[in-house]
Design an enzyme around this catalytic site. Structure first.
Site: not given
Ligand SMILES: O=C(O)/C=C/C(=O)CC(=O)CC(=O)O
Ligand SMILES: [Ca+2]
Ligand SMILES: [Mg+2]
Length: 404
Positions: A119, A121, A126, A135, A192, A194, A226, A230, A233, A237, A246, A250, A337, A351
């Site tokens: 997957d 990013y 996003h 962050r 998510e 996608e 996906d 949260r 995660q 993570y 995750k 899916t 996403t 979001e």
């Molecule tokens: O930035 C992060 O810590 C993680 C973000 C996500 O959720 C990862 C992901 O599944 C990527 C995406 O779908 O764009």
């Molecule tokens: Ca994803």
């Molecule tokens: Mg998933």
């Protein structure tokens, strides 16, 4: 694109420009067969190919798409050319008609054996939103983000077909108000939206696949949700990335749209600055003008634009293999996403509700920050087809069941 001799409802999905592949069974015949969606029908591809003596009959004999995926681009083109003739030239009508099944009567299955799952990013919008939310004291995009398509390996064994119920995951989370982690059902369950890609032609270990070889390896495109917890995660993570938040499920749409159906949807991707390294450059564009729609309990909550993705699937494939990692038939990789620049183009509730702080008000009078038990999410998409036609992707749907 010639019209079909079938009397298709002009508003029906899956006109002759799409011809997506899936795997179906019926109540009277539970054996799994390879099918092609055409209007309100499914063409039994294996049965038709056998009856008409097509040279590729064994390749589409089922029970899944695996043999077709492995057969490679020349066979994919041969099958699509035959299908187009069978469904548009009236000379074939009498031979083909007995192999049509009412689409509303079929059960659709996961269409191929999923090998590895990656997957990405790849939406700048996003990644910027998630960076700001997760962050807040750092730059939203990490220093590597515009140099390489960031991804992680997901769990291929928990990829399920649309319509499969999703059990709310349980695990560790650490609410900011608690001194230690707590255990229990996720309370911040998310989606998510996608786009997924499936590899057909494998590649040997030690060799990389250039951007321009995308269409020789990738068989088709589908929609992917996906599901993301949260709270799990956010606690787990660092430093290795997404894991149990995750891997519980899916969902994928059952109809795989061949890459060949998307020629008219190919567009330039957004400008890339800085220019990526040479191995991430190609000579023809692989941006794809897909328009997604996300519905929560029947209400449209977002319209993510896929043409805004910073990294293309062709760049992702090149990056995934640049270290010499091999490709296997059935490898799935997902875009990440899909979020656009506008608030109503965001592909996750994280979001859309800004981490739950701005709940969505749905037209039925309910509010949602994250998913509740019983909620249903449906993602659909369209793309431009040849001559003003529309390519439909069908849908990926899933309903949340309570934690066990
Ligand atoms: O930035 C992060 O810590 C993680 C973000 C996500 O959720 C990862 C992901 O599944 C990527 C995406 O779908 O764009
Ligand atoms: Ca994803
Ligand atoms: Mg998933």
């Amino acid at each position: 694109m010639p019209d079909s001799w079938l009397d298709l409802d002009p508003d029906a999905h899956f006109g002759p420009a799409t011809l997506p592949y899936g795997v179906f069974s019926t109540a009277s015949d539970p054996g799994r067969r390879v099918g092609v969606a055409i209007g309100e029908h499914v063409l039994d591809l294996g049965g038709t190919a056998r009856a008409l003596g097509a040279p590729f009959a064994d390749t589409v004999a089922g029970p899944g798409l695996d043999a077709l995926l492995a057969a490679g681009r020349p066979v994919w083109d041969q099958v699509r050319t035959a299908l187009t003739a069978w469904l548009t030239d009236p000379v074939h009508a009498d031979a083909v008609r007995p192999h049509l099944v009412d689409r509303s009567s079929v059960r659709l299955h996961l269409p191929f054996t999923v090998a590895d799952y990656v997957d990405f990013y790849a939406s700048e919008h996003h990644a910027t939103n998630v960076g700001r939310i997760f962050r807040p004291d750092q730059e939203p995009l990490t220093p590597n983000w515009k140099h390489l398509p960031i991804g992680y390996h997901g769990r291929s064994g928990t990829i399920v077909v649309s319509g499969t119920d999703i059990v709310r995951p349980t695990g560790q989370r650490k609410p900011p108000t608690e001194p230690a982690p707590v255990f229990g059902p996720s309370v911040r369950l998310d989606i998510e939206a996608e786009v997924g890609f499936v590899v057909g032609t494998p590649s040997p270990m030690g060799e990389s696949v250039p951007v321009d070889s995308f269409a020789d390896h990738v068989f088709g495109v589908f929609l992917l949700n996906d599901w993301s917890s949260r709270d799990l995660q956010a606690w787990e993570y660092v430093p290795l990335g997404p894991f149990l938040g995750k891997s519980f499920a899916t969902s994928v749409s059952p109809w795989v749209v061949p890459v060949a159906a998307l020629e008219a949807a190919r567009v330039e991707q957004p400008a890339q600055d800085p220019e990526p390294l040479p191995y991430l450059r190609g000579t023809r564009p692989w941006g794809l003008d897909l328009r997604l729609e996300v519905r929560l309990n029947g209400h449209v909550v977002s319209n993510p634009p896929f043409d805004q993705m910073y990294w293309t699937a062709a760049q992702q494939l090149a990056h995934m293999t640049v270290n010499g990692a091999s490709l296997r038939t059935g490898d799935v990789f997902a875009s990440g996403t899909v979020s656009g620049p506008e608030p109503d183009q965001r592909g996750s509730l994280l979001e859309l509700t800004w981490s739950g702080k701005e709940p969505l008000r749905l037209p039925d009078g309910t509010e949602r920050a994250f998913l509740e038990d019983g909620d249903e999410v449906v993602i659909t998409a369209t793309a431009p087809g040849p001559g003003g036609t529309v390519v439909h992707f069908g849908e990926v749907a899933g309903r949340i069941l309570p934690a066990r």
